[in-house]
Design an enzyme around this catalytic site. Structure first.
Site, PDB file in Angstrom:
ATOM      1  N   CYS A  54     -16.332   1.519   1.466  1.00  0.00           N
ATOM      2  CA  CYS A  54     -15.094   0.809   1.089  1.00  0.00           C
ATOM      3  C   CYS A  54     -14.786   0.564   2.575  1.00  0.00           C
ATOM      4  O   CYS A  54     -13.984   0.207   3.463  1.00  0.00           O
ATOM      5  CB  CYS A  54     -14.180   0.893   0.101  1.00  0.00           C
ATOM      6  SG  CYS A  54     -14.083   2.705   0.454  1.00  0.00           S
ATOM      7  N   HIS A 105      -7.367   0.765  -6.324  1.00  0.00           N
ATOM      8  CA  HIS A 105      -7.838  -0.373  -4.732  1.00  0.00           C
ATOM      9  C   HIS A 105      -8.455  -1.450  -5.626  1.00  0.00           C
ATOM     10  O   HIS A 105      -9.384  -1.145  -5.182  1.00  0.00           O
ATOM     11  CB  HIS A 105      -8.720   0.445  -4.578  1.00  0.00           C
ATOM     12  CG  HIS A 105      -8.431   0.289  -2.840  1.00  0.00           C
ATOM     13  ND1 HIS A 105      -7.768  -0.870  -2.620  1.00  0.00           N
ATOM     14  CD2 HIS A 105      -8.993   0.137  -1.490  1.00  0.00           C
ATOM     15  CE1 HIS A 105      -8.268  -1.336  -1.078  1.00  0.00           C
ATOM     16  NE2 HIS A 105      -8.689  -0.412  -0.529  1.00  0.00           N
ATOM     17  N   ASP A 151     -17.274   6.660  -1.199  1.00  0.00           N
ATOM     18  CA  ASP A 151     -16.137   6.812  -0.287  1.00  0.00           C
ATOM     19  C   ASP A 151     -15.653   8.128   0.490  1.00  0.00           C
ATOM     20  O   ASP A 151     -16.892   8.972   0.019  1.00  0.00           O
ATOM     21  CB  ASP A 151     -15.012   6.480  -1.480  1.00  0.00           C
ATOM     22  CG  ASP A 151     -13.987   6.130  -0.652  1.00  0.00           C
ATOM     23  OD1 ASP A 151     -14.002   5.981   0.417  1.00  0.00           O
ATOM     24  OD2 ASP A 151     -13.001   6.064  -1.467  1.00  0.00           O
ATOM     25  N   GLN A 210     -10.369  -4.251  -3.694  1.00  0.00           N
ATOM     26  CA  GLN A 210     -11.486  -3.765  -2.913  1.00  0.00           C
ATOM     27  C   GLN A 210     -12.628  -3.861  -4.283  1.00  0.00           C
ATOM     28  O   GLN A 210     -13.892  -4.791  -3.563  1.00  0.00           O
ATOM     29  CB  GLN A 210     -11.724  -2.019  -3.065  1.00  0.00           C
ATOM     30  CG  GLN A 210     -12.917  -1.517  -2.626  1.00  0.00           C
ATOM     31  CD  GLN A 210     -13.241  -1.748  -1.076  1.00  0.00           C
ATOM     32  OE1 GLN A 210     -12.062  -1.713  -0.386  1.00  0.00           O
ATOM     33  NE2 GLN A 210     -14.944  -2.796  -0.328  1.00  0.00           N
ATOM     34  N   ARG A 240     -13.716  -9.030   2.039  1.00  0.00           N
ATOM     35  CA  ARG A 240     -11.769  -8.438   1.555  1.00  0.00           C
ATOM     36  C   ARG A 240     -11.203  -9.896   1.765  1.00  0.00           C
ATOM     37  O   ARG A 240     -10.081 -10.141   0.804  1.00  0.00           O
ATOM     38  CB  ARG A 240     -11.522  -7.377   2.280  1.00  0.00           C
ATOM     39  CG  ARG A 240     -12.067  -6.210   2.238  1.00  0.00           C
ATOM     40  CD  ARG A 240     -12.018  -5.871   0.549  1.00  0.00           C
ATOM     41  NE  ARG A 240     -10.474  -5.370   0.652  1.00  0.00           N
ATOM     42  CZ  ARG A 240      -9.954  -4.600   1.299  1.00  0.00           C
ATOM     43  NH1 ARG A 240     -10.184  -3.407   1.383  1.00  0.00           N
ATOM     44  NH2 ARG A 240      -8.343  -4.898   1.089  1.00  0.00           N
ATOM     45  N   ARG A 275       0.796  -1.253   0.531  1.00  0.00           N
ATOM     46  CA  ARG A 275       0.118  -0.460  -0.282  1.00  0.00           C
ATOM     47  C   ARG A 275       0.767   1.020   0.054  1.00  0.00           C
ATOM     48  O   ARG A 275       1.887   1.385   0.486  1.00  0.00           O
ATOM     49  CB  ARG A 275      -1.154  -0.162   0.858  1.00  0.00           C
ATOM     50  CG  ARG A 275      -1.727   1.257   1.514  1.00  0.00           C
ATOM     51  CD  ARG A 275      -2.667   1.480   2.508  1.00  0.00           C
ATOM     52  NE  ARG A 275      -3.831   0.435   2.456  1.00  0.00           N
ATOM     53  CZ  ARG A 275      -4.899   0.334   2.434  1.00  0.00           C
ATOM     54  NH1 ARG A 275      -5.263   1.047   3.435  1.00  0.00           N
ATOM     55  NH2 ARG A 275      -6.072  -0.040   2.374  1.00  0.00           N
TER      56      ARG A 275
HETATM   57  N1   CP Z   1     -11.371  -0.608   2.767  1.00  0.00           N
HETATM   58  C1   CP Z   1     -10.113  -0.591   3.210  1.00  0.00           C
HETATM   59  O1   CP Z   1      -9.336  -0.402   1.972  1.00  0.00           O
HETATM   60  O2   CP Z   1      -9.900  -0.636   4.683  1.00  0.00           O
HETATM   61  P1   CP Z   1      -8.296   0.025   4.938  1.00  0.00           P
HETATM   62  O3   CP Z   1      -7.641   1.226   4.389  1.00  0.00           O
HETATM   63  O4   CP Z   1      -8.573  -0.120   6.343  1.00  0.00           O
HETATM   64  O5   CP Z   1      -7.860  -1.471   4.729  1.00  0.00           O
HETATM   65  N1  NVA Z   2     -10.311   6.977  -1.180  1.00  0.00           N
HETATM   66  C1  NVA Z   2     -10.007   5.726   0.180  1.00  0.00           C
HETATM   67  C2  NVA Z   2     -10.313   4.762   0.637  1.00  0.00           C
HETATM   68  C3  NVA Z   2      -9.478   3.503   1.538  1.00  0.00           C
HETATM   69  C4  NVA Z   2      -9.929   2.604   1.586  1.00  0.00           C
HETATM   70  C5  NVA Z   2      -8.252   6.318   0.672  1.00  0.00           C
HETATM   71  O1  NVA Z   2      -7.654   6.489  -0.658  1.00  0.00           O
HETATM   72  O2  NVA Z   2      -7.939   7.117   1.904  1.00  0.00           O
END
Ligand code: CP
Ligand code: NVA
Length: 319
Positions: free
Chosen positions: A273, A139, A233, A142, A301, A111
């Site tokens: 999400c 993502h 989101d 997701q 997930r 990430r």
């Molecule tokens: N939806 C999601 O990716 O959650 P986290 O940021 O907690 O991993």
């Molecule tokens: N769009 C959000 C998603 C978190 C799971 C972010 O990137 O922070």
């Protein structure tokens, strides 16, 4: 069960999969979900025995981190949780981190910020499987959980319509990619200048199957009309915190509330999400309503990512 397709090295984007891969991933996810109650007797309980999988997170995470850890363990693999101070590209070049890790582990789940970092990492380590656990642009893990959730509710996905209301961000991008490939119409409503990037519209259009259409809207009410599910989101993604106040004002007309949900198809689902911000992108009423499947998405997930690890690391596991 759809037969195994060609082996894939990486999952940096939904677009790294073809339609058959994506459909197989959803099938496998449903199967490992059903098998989970078998515990160590599940047919996949030991398939990653001897495999080391590293995780490197440059941003916070609850769901992605936890579900990957559990998925690796429940498949019999070994987790290497790298500390955030490895900090891709800041202590040593991204390609050097990748070329070290490929001498020790089979896969790395990352990430980070730019998608380019992932591309550089994956290109530098030809033997390493690399998985995108969220970047600023995409993502994809997701999206697997999202369409698994919709498949559980609707059975057949083809011909359904999902309306995404809010920032044309990483989550919206992967939703558009996967929806198009699975034959789902995707409506996305965002204020200027937060619409889905033009390049993503072109990508989704080029991979669309079964007549799936991706349509962009400037009004949330137009996007949700007749939709089977309404998705939103956060208005401020990780790394954009200094823009939060400005974004709250711009996105206010894009809140998912009871009035907006009433314009969707009767019985339409609410999706997010997570993490969610009640009173911003969604009201507490909608979030807590019977329409909300947000914790199903969170649960899925785990199953989706187990399926993904099987496809990348154990494609001949015989499932
Ligand atoms: N939806 C999601 O990716 O959650 P986290 O940021 O907690 O991993
Ligand atoms: N769009 C959000 C998603 C978190 C799971 C972010 O990137 O922070």
């Amino acid at each position: 069960m759809t037969p195994a397709t060609q082996t894939r090295k990486d999952f940096l984007s939904v677009l790294d999969f073809d339609v058959a891969d994506l459909e197989r991933c959803l099938q496998l996810a449903a199967q490992v979900k059903a098998d989970r109650s078998l515990g160590r007797h599940a047919p996949t309980a030991d398939v990653l025995n001897g495999h080391h999988v590293a995780m490197l997170f440059d941003k916070p995470s609850l769901r992605t981190r936890t579900t990957f850890e559990i998925a690796i363990r429940e498949l019999g693999g070994h987790l290497v949780a790298l500390p955030a101070d490895v900090a891709l590209g800041r202590r040593e070049p991204v390609a050097d981190v990748a070329r070290n890790l490929e001498r020790w582990v089979d896969a790395v789940i990352i990430r980070t910020f730019s998608q380019h970092i992932l591309l550089e990492f994956a290109a530098a380590a030809k033997r390493l499987h690399v998985v995108n656990a969220l970047t600023d642009q995409e993502h994809p893990c997701q999206a697997i959980a999202d369409f698994l959730t919709l498949q559980e509710r609707f059975g057949q996905l083809r011909g359904r319509t999902i309306a995404y209301v809010g920032d044309g961000n990483n989550v919206a991008t992967s939703l558009a990619h996967a929806g198009a490939m699975l034959g789902v119409h995707v409506h996305i409503a965002s204020p200027e200048p937060y619409q889905l990037p033009h390049a993503v519209v072109q990508q989704a259009t080029s991979v669309a199957r079964h007549g799936a259409r991706l349509r962009l809207f400037s009004e949330a009410t137009d996007a949700v009309a007749g939709a089977d599910a309404v998705y939103t989101d956060t208005w401020t993604s990780m790394g954009q915190e200094t823009e939060a106040e400005r974004r709250r004002a711009i996105f206010a007309p894009f809140q998912v509330n009871d009035e907006l949900m009433s314009l969707a198809k009767p019985g339409a689902l609410f999706m997010h999400c997570l993490p969610a911000h009640r009173g911003e992108e969604v009201t507490a009423e909608v979030f807590e309503s019977d329409a909300s499947v947000v914790f199903d998405q969170a649960e899925n997930r785990l199953h989706g990512q187990k399926a993904l690890l099987l496809m990348l690391l154990a494609p001949s596991a015989g499932l």
